[in-house]
Motif scaffolding. Sequence first.
Motif, PDB file in Angstrom:
ATOM      1  N   ASP A  23      96.871  68.900   4.225  1.00  4.78           N
ATOM      2  CA  ASP A  23      96.488  68.125   3.044  1.00  4.78           C
ATOM      3  C   ASP A  23      97.287  68.609   1.855  1.00  4.78           C
ATOM      4  OD1 ASP A  23      95.145  70.345   1.736  1.00  4.78           O
ATOM      5  OD2 ASP A  23      93.453  70.020   3.095  1.00  4.78           O
ATOM      6  N   ALA A  24      97.116  67.909   0.757  1.00  8.87           N
ATOM      7  CA  ALA A  24      97.853  68.248  -0.456  1.00  8.87           C
ATOM      8  C   ALA A  24      97.011  69.059  -1.426  1.00  8.87           C
ATOM      9  CB  ALA A  24      98.336  66.967  -1.131  1.00  8.87           C
ATOM     10  N   GLU A  25      95.783  69.375  -1.044  1.00  5.86           N
ATOM     11  CA  GLU A  25      94.869  69.980  -2.006  1.00  5.86           C
ATOM     12  C   GLU A  25      95.303  71.360  -2.470  1.00  5.86           C
ATOM     13  OE1 GLU A  25      92.640  68.153  -3.464  1.00  5.86           O
ATOM     14  OE2 GLU A  25      93.423  66.577  -2.158  1.00  5.86           O
ATOM     15  N   ALA A  26      95.833  72.180  -1.558  1.00  9.13           N
ATOM     16  CA  ALA A  26      96.277  73.516  -1.966  1.00  9.13           C
ATOM     17  C   ALA A  26      97.394  73.419  -3.001  1.00  9.13           C
ATOM     18  CB  ALA A  26      96.742  74.311  -0.754  1.00  9.13           C
ATOM     19  N   LEU A  27      98.311  72.504  -2.787  1.00  7.41           N
ATOM     20  CA  LEU A  27      99.405  72.323  -3.745  1.00  7.41           C
ATOM     21  C   LEU A  27      98.878  71.808  -5.081  1.00  7.41           C
ATOM     22  CD1 LEU A  27     102.426  72.473  -4.244  1.00  7.41           C
ATOM     23  CD2 LEU A  27     102.630  70.153  -3.326  1.00  7.41           C
ATOM     24  N   VAL A  28      97.951  70.869  -5.031  1.00 11.13           N
ATOM     25  CA  VAL A  28      97.354  70.340  -6.261  1.00 11.13           C
ATOM     26  C   VAL A  28      96.684  71.458  -7.053  1.00 11.13           C
ATOM     27  CG1 VAL A  28      95.556  68.826  -7.183  1.00 11.13           C
ATOM     28  CG2 VAL A  28      97.088  67.988  -5.378  1.00 11.13           C
ATOM     29  N   ASP A  75     101.905  72.552   4.234  1.00  9.11           N
ATOM     30  CA  ASP A  75     100.715  71.714   4.432  1.00  9.11           C
ATOM     31  C   ASP A  75     100.983  70.277   3.995  1.00  9.11           C
ATOM     32  OD1 ASP A  75      99.192  73.733   5.472  1.00  9.11           O
ATOM     33  OD2 ASP A  75      98.075  74.149   3.632  1.00  9.11           O
ATOM     34  N   LEU A  76     101.737  70.127   2.914  1.00  9.11           N
ATOM     35  CA  LEU A  76     102.050  68.782   2.429  1.00  9.11           C
ATOM     36  C   LEU A  76     102.869  68.005   3.460  1.00  9.11           C
ATOM     37  CD1 LEU A  76     101.967  66.708   0.122  1.00  9.11           C
ATOM     38  CD2 LEU A  76     104.044  67.773  -0.786  1.00  9.11           C
ATOM     39  N   ALA A  77     103.787  68.685   4.132  1.00 11.54           N
ATOM     40  CA  ALA A  77     104.586  68.025   5.173  1.00 11.54           C
ATOM     41  C   ALA A  77     103.688  67.533   6.308  1.00 11.54           C
ATOM     42  CB  ALA A  77     105.659  68.973   5.695  1.00 11.54           C
ATOM     43  N   ASP A  78     102.725  68.364   6.714  1.00  5.61           N
ATOM     44  CA  ASP A  78     101.779  67.933   7.754  1.00  5.61           C
ATOM     45  C   ASP A  78     100.922  66.777   7.277  1.00  5.61           C
ATOM     46  OD1 ASP A  78     102.608  69.768   9.676  1.00  5.61           O
ATOM     47  OD2 ASP A  78     101.259  71.331   8.939  1.00  5.61           O
ATOM     48  N   PHE A  79     100.503  66.846   6.015  1.00  2.00           N
ATOM     49  CA  PHE A  79      99.665  65.784   5.446  1.00  2.00           C
ATOM     50  C   PHE A  79     100.389  64.444   5.420  1.00  2.00           C
ATOM     51  CE2 PHE A  79      98.756  63.406   1.466  1.00  2.00           C
ATOM     52  CZ  PHE A  79      97.470  62.977   1.767  1.00  2.00           C
ATOM     53  N   ALA A  80     101.689  64.467   5.156  1.00  2.00           N
ATOM     54  CA  ALA A  80     102.469  63.228   5.087  1.00  2.00           C
ATOM     55  C   ALA A  80     102.296  62.406   6.350  1.00  2.00           C
ATOM     56  CB  ALA A  80     103.944  63.562   4.874  1.00  2.00           C
ATOM     57  N   VAL A  81     102.131  63.097   7.497  1.00  2.00           N
ATOM     58  CA  VAL A  81     101.997  62.398   8.779  1.00  2.00           C
ATOM     59  C   VAL A  81     100.532  62.231   9.172  1.00  2.00           C
ATOM     60  CG1 VAL A  81     102.682  62.409  11.214  1.00  2.00           C
ATOM     61  CG2 VAL A  81     104.224  63.360   9.477  1.00  2.00           C
ATOM     62  N   ALA A 106     108.086  60.385  12.445  1.00  4.13           N
ATOM     63  CA  ALA A 106     107.657  60.967  11.174  1.00  4.13           C
ATOM     64  C   ALA A 106     107.342  62.450  11.346  1.00  4.13           C
ATOM     65  CB  ALA A 106     106.440  60.219  10.636  1.00  4.13           C
ATOM     66  N   GLY A 107     106.683  62.788  12.456  1.00  6.32           N
ATOM     67  CA  GLY A 107     106.350  64.180  12.728  1.00  6.32           C
ATOM     68  C   GLY A 107     107.574  65.056  12.884  1.00  6.32           C
ATOM     69  N   ALA A 108     108.628  64.501  13.485  1.00 11.68           N
ATOM     70  CA  ALA A 108     109.861  65.265  13.640  1.00 11.68           C
ATOM     71  C   ALA A 108     110.481  65.585  12.277  1.00 11.68           C
ATOM     72  CB  ALA A 108     110.847  64.480  14.509  1.00 11.68           C
ATOM     73  N   TYR A 109     110.452  64.624  11.374  1.00 16.17           N
ATOM     74  CA  TYR A 109     110.975  64.881  10.027  1.00 16.17           C
ATOM     75  C   TYR A 109     110.094  65.893   9.283  1.00 16.17           C
ATOM     76  CZ  TYR A 109     114.498  61.219  10.368  1.00 16.17           C
ATOM     77  OH  TYR A 109     115.591  60.467  10.737  1.00 16.17           O
ATOM     78  N   ALA A 110     108.793  65.817   9.479  1.00 17.49           N
ATOM     79  CA  ALA A 110     107.905  66.799   8.851  1.00 17.49           C
ATOM     80  C   ALA A 110     108.216  68.201   9.364  1.00 17.49           C
ATOM     81  CB  ALA A 110     106.447  66.437   9.120  1.00 17.49           C
TER      82      ALA A 110
END
Length: 337
Positions: free
Chosen positions: A14-19, A327-333, A302-306
């Motif tokens: 998720d993006a929450e840690a970055l936020v 985590d943001l990369a995982d969240f993207a997918v 998408a997962g490969a790019y992440a």
Amino acid sequence: MAAPRAGTARPSGDAEALVRLARPDMVEVDRLILERMQSTVPVIPLLAEHIVSAGGKRLRPLIAVAAARVVGGERLADAHRFAAAVEFIHTATLLHDDVVDSSELRRGKVAAHLIWGAPSSVLVGDFLFARAFELMVETGQMRALGVLAHASSVIAQGEVLQLTRAHDLKLDEETYLRIIAAKTAELFAAAAEAGALGVEAPEGAVAALRSYGLNLGLAFQLADDALDYGGASETLGKNAGDDFREGKVTLPLLIAMARTAGREDAFWRAAIDDGKRGDEEFRRARELIIGTGALSATLDRAGAYADAAKAALRAVPASPWRAALADLADFAVSRAA
């Protein structure tokens, strides 16, 4: 542009840690955004505020801030200006896109051009581009300014390429990946690169963060492609099926067409070439895209790019910032899974 090799299991994120980490920085970025979208012409701040305040996590400016922080940057005034400029560039492209695509929703709200008209939307987009460049010039950092100026040019070229290949059943995957690399991934890459340059990061870190942003942007867009056929309006910030109804040939559709060649050619021609794209046709397209495995294949890509984005982060020191970017990369997918 070939995709990295796809993995099998997809971790969630998720993006929450970055936020949370970026909250103090984003207070300053948001202040700059609010301040610089003001004008003595009343429609400009009204229209700009409509889209700028329409929710979302401001991922691109977040990435600019995180890129500055992950390399140990402390004096972030310039990085904040670059982050605000990135958001203005992104918002301007959204305003222009919605006019070109005749979109009805943007970030879950009525598209600005349906309220104020297409001319006002286009011109306010131009205003925001100009504000972005004012912010960048204030930093005096010509290299970072060049990065974002180049990104603006690349984005425009991607938009035109997409427009020239609209409703094109002969579009190939390589060209489609070129389009989304230009339209979407380039600004993610430029945000990360400019953020790192803003705090004078080492060259190796700058290159790694650009690679992170580019791969993240590709993952993000391919997940969006999948969401159009597998998501809900609340997740998308637009109507599910909008890409199909606009006749956009995205990766799930390209894969499904290839896997149904000789069996469903007439259906695809009627939908994409002849404009028969109502609810019934969308349901049929969705069935074919899911049934042929095209949706899962898109998410694998998408997962490969992440994964490639996360691999790029190995060049920067381990820290909560690096973990949050991973985590943001995982969240993207995972948001589309």
